[in-house]
Design an enzyme around this catalytic site. Structure first.
Site, PDB file in Angstrom:
ATOM      1  CE1 TYR A 106      45.700  73.824  87.034  1.00  0.00           C
ATOM      2  CE2 TYR A 106      47.972  74.570  87.272  1.00  0.00           C
ATOM      3  CZ  TYR A 106      46.612  74.783  87.423  1.00  0.00           C
ATOM      4  OH  TYR A 106      46.168  75.972  87.976  1.00  0.00           O
ATOM      5  CD  GLU A 192      62.133  93.516  99.576  1.00  0.00           C
ATOM      6  OE1 GLU A 192      60.976  93.306  99.991  1.00  0.00           O
ATOM      7  OE2 GLU A 192      62.939  94.267 100.162  1.00  0.00           O
ATOM      8  CG  ASP A 245      61.463  97.438 100.696  1.00  0.00           C
ATOM      9  OD1 ASP A 245      62.009  98.174  99.850  1.00  0.00           O
ATOM     10  OD2 ASP A 245      60.340  96.904 100.529  1.00  0.00           O
TER      11      ASP A 245
END
Length: 364
Positions: A106, A192, A245
């Site tokens: 930026y 996760e 997962d």
């Protein structure tokens, strides 16, 4: 094959000399009317990567290189942007100041095509100079959270009590500045997803499994989360467990914490926890836990492609049980998210699944 050893440079003068050597080489080429070239080890090919069980994925001693040429239409812009980043690194290190990659972007939004372009160049510069990225004084912006039995002092002198939070403490951007680490935790649990992290906090997991440190990278982990997990392991040598997962994406995330990634292989010594263990959810236990297919999902073509790609990873030779689980995933073509355990009981994950797995050391 050996590995490409990343040199941890603690003296700023050494970093400055390396930057100045690159710039001097460019000036020398120009003075000879030769097109200047920047050379960096190639971080994008598996041919440059070896597997070391004690470190994870590491860059070879003599890796192939990529060149960035000023006289090439394909790389002239990248050459200029790389020189700009080198100039900024020199300024930051010389003045002993830090900035994040986001802040750097930026400062001149029109200069870089996007944040990802800058991120890639910063990594290339670290690899080019053969220094860990944080020694460039350009920091990543953290997104990971930590909670549980942990106290530390941040780089700016703030005393952090991770046990007093109900939603988690943001992992500091400057992980190397952390000091005075203290804990009575018995293990570190890396999960996760943020949703699972918040659920375990809400359900007061500590009551069921004892004192621990809970961490999430909110999906694929950023470098600071990986640095932080590595720091805890180096400092406390606690068992580090991972809950993801039961799908190829979860396996990729766990593998990154344990063995690292191709792109960051030159920094493996600082980013991996080779002793990390896979706590769950295992593909082989999903259908036993959830007899109904309501909580299961079909693997997509993309999932199957990722699973087959995982089977080619060099570390699979050291993880035959992982290989069996991935093959089971492909065979059944079914996947499951951690949240599906809530179908059994709302507190099944925190009250039954995790306590039993941890108590019985049921991990891979």
């Amino acid at each position: 094959m050996g590995d490409y050893v990343t040199i941890l440079i603690t003296r700023s003068a050494d970093v400055l000399r390396r930057v100045e050597a690159v710039v001097a080489s460019v000036i020398d080429s120009v003075s000879k009317n030769e097109p200047p070239i920047l050379v960096s080890h190639n971080r994008t090919t598996w041919n440059n990567i070896s597997f070391d069980p004690s470190k994870g994925l590491v860059m070879n001693y003599s890796p192939s290189v990529k060149t960035i040429r000023l006289n090439s239409a394909n790389s002239a812009q990248k050459f200029a942007l790389t020189m700009k980043v080198l100039s900024k690194v020199h300024q930051l290190v010389r003045t002993d100041t830090f900035c994040t990659k986001r802040e750097l972007y930026y400062q001149d939004v029109k200069l870089f095509p996007g944040q990802s372009t800058l991120d890639d160049i910063v990594d290339d510069v670290a690899c080019m100079l053969q220094v860990p990225r944080w020694n460039l004084h350009i920091l990543a912006t953290s997104k990971g959270l930590v909670a549980g039995d942990l106290f530390f002092t941040s780089g700016d002198g703030e005393h952090i009590d991770c046990s007093s939070t109900g939603t988690g403490v943001l992992i500091p951007n400057h992980v190397q500045g952390i000091s005075n680490l203290q804990t009575e935790a018995e293990f570190v649990l890396v999960v996760e997803k943020d949703a699972t992290f918040q659920l375990l906090l809400d359900q007061k997991l500590r009551q069921y499994v004892g004192p621990h440190i809970l961490i999430t990278g909110k999906g694929f982990p950023d470098v600071n989360t990986r640095l932080f997990v590595r720091l805890l392991w180096q400092h406390f040598r606690l068992p580090t467990l991972c809950l993801v997962d039961a799908d190829p994406h979860g396996l990729e995330i766990m593998s990154t914490y344990k063995y690292g990634s191709k792109a960051q292989s030159f920094e493996a010594n600082h980013l991996t926890v080779p002793s990390l263990r896979w706590l769950g959810i295992l593909p082989s236990e999903v259908q036993r836990l959830i007899p109904s297919t309501n909580g299961l999902m079909q693997l997509t073509e993309r999932d199957i492609k990722k699973a087959n790609e995982l089977l080619t990873r060099p570390y699979l030779s050291a993880q035959p049980l992982w290989k069996t689980e991935i093959e089971y995933l492909i065979k059944t073509k079914m996947k499951a998210e951690i949240q599906c355990l809530s179908q059994i009981a709302i507190d099944f994950l925190s009250n039954i699944y995790l306590p039993n797995k941890i108590r019985n050391s049921s991990w891979l």
